[in-house]
Write an enzyme that holds these catalytic residues in place. Structure first.
Site, PDB file in Angstrom:
ATOM      1  N   HIS A  81       0.833  -1.200   0.000  1.00 44.80           N
ATOM      2  CA  HIS A  81       0.000   0.000   0.000  1.00 44.80           C
ATOM      3  C   HIS A  81       0.870   1.255   0.000  1.00 44.80           C
ATOM      4  O   HIS A  81       0.583   2.225  -0.710  1.00 44.80           O
ATOM      5  CB  HIS A  81      -0.928   0.001   1.215  1.00 44.80           C
ATOM      6  CG  HIS A  81      -1.704   1.257   1.389  1.00 44.80           C
ATOM      7  ND1 HIS A  81      -2.696   1.651   0.513  1.00 44.80           N
ATOM      8  CD2 HIS A  81      -1.632   2.223   2.337  1.00 44.80           C
ATOM      9  CE1 HIS A  81      -3.200   2.806   0.928  1.00 44.80           C
ATOM     10  NE2 HIS A  81      -2.568   3.173   2.026  1.00 44.80           N
ATOM     11  N   GLN A  83       3.870   1.681  -1.228  1.00 40.53           N
ATOM     12  CA  GLN A  83       4.467   1.873  -2.546  1.00 40.53           C
ATOM     13  C   GLN A  83       3.428   2.368  -3.549  1.00 40.53           C
ATOM     14  O   GLN A  83       3.704   3.249  -4.367  1.00 40.53           O
ATOM     15  CB  GLN A  83       5.107   0.571  -3.041  1.00 40.53           C
ATOM     16  CG  GLN A  83       6.303   0.145  -2.234  1.00 40.53           C
ATOM     17  CD  GLN A  83       7.424   1.152  -2.284  1.00 40.53           C
ATOM     18  OE1 GLN A  83       7.885   1.548  -3.346  1.00 40.53           O
ATOM     19  NE2 GLN A  83       7.875   1.587  -1.128  1.00 40.53           N
ATOM     20  N   HIS A  85       0.742   4.056  -2.802  1.00 41.17           N
ATOM     21  CA  HIS A  85       0.428   5.431  -2.402  1.00 41.17           C
ATOM     22  C   HIS A  85       1.484   6.393  -2.942  1.00 41.17           C
ATOM     23  O   HIS A  85       1.154   7.465  -3.453  1.00 41.17           O
ATOM     24  CB  HIS A  85       0.367   5.480  -0.872  1.00 41.17           C
ATOM     25  CG  HIS A  85      -0.583   6.480  -0.324  1.00 41.17           C
ATOM     26  ND1 HIS A  85      -1.883   6.601  -0.726  1.00 41.17           N
ATOM     27  CD2 HIS A  85      -0.402   7.431   0.633  1.00 41.17           C
ATOM     28  CE1 HIS A  85      -2.465   7.568  -0.040  1.00 41.17           C
ATOM     29  NE2 HIS A  85      -1.583   8.092   0.782  1.00 41.17           N
TER      30      HIS A  85
END
Length: 109
Positions: A81, A83, A85
């Protein structure tokens, strides 16, 4: 290797999420400022977004350095998540710069 992240890895992942989120928020505020004709504020927000992305990259670099040193991280949904984001925020920031530029051009016509 453990089934969980170390405290340092967790802090780096959270740094990615927080800074990427801040970058995206600043980029969105830059677009709104440009839409309102406040190009000085838009530029400030774009600069703040860039700085937040630099901070996010520091967190990411720390994780990569650890892995290259032989200390791999357990891949968790939270790590994935973070990465995702970051990459989304980078793309959004790039697009915000283009949108602000378009508003500037429209304002000069």
């Amino acid at each position: 290797m453990s089934d969980t992240m170390s405290q340092e890895q967790l802090e780096a992942v959270m740094g990615l999420i927080i800074n990427a989120g801040n970058a995206k928020s600043d980029a969105m505020e830059a677009i709104q400022a440009a839409k309102d004709g406040n190009f000085d504020l838009a530029q400030e927000k774009l600069e703040a977004a860039d700085q937040a992305l630099v901070e996010a990259h520091h967190s990411q670099t720390g994780l990569l350095t650890e892995e290259a040193s032989g200390n791999p991280m357990t891949v968790t949904l939270l790590a994935v998540h973070s990465q995702d984001h970051l990459m989304t925020s980078i793309t959004f920031n790039d697009m915000a710069k283009e949108v602000v530029d378009l508003y500037k051009r429209l304002g000069n016509e």
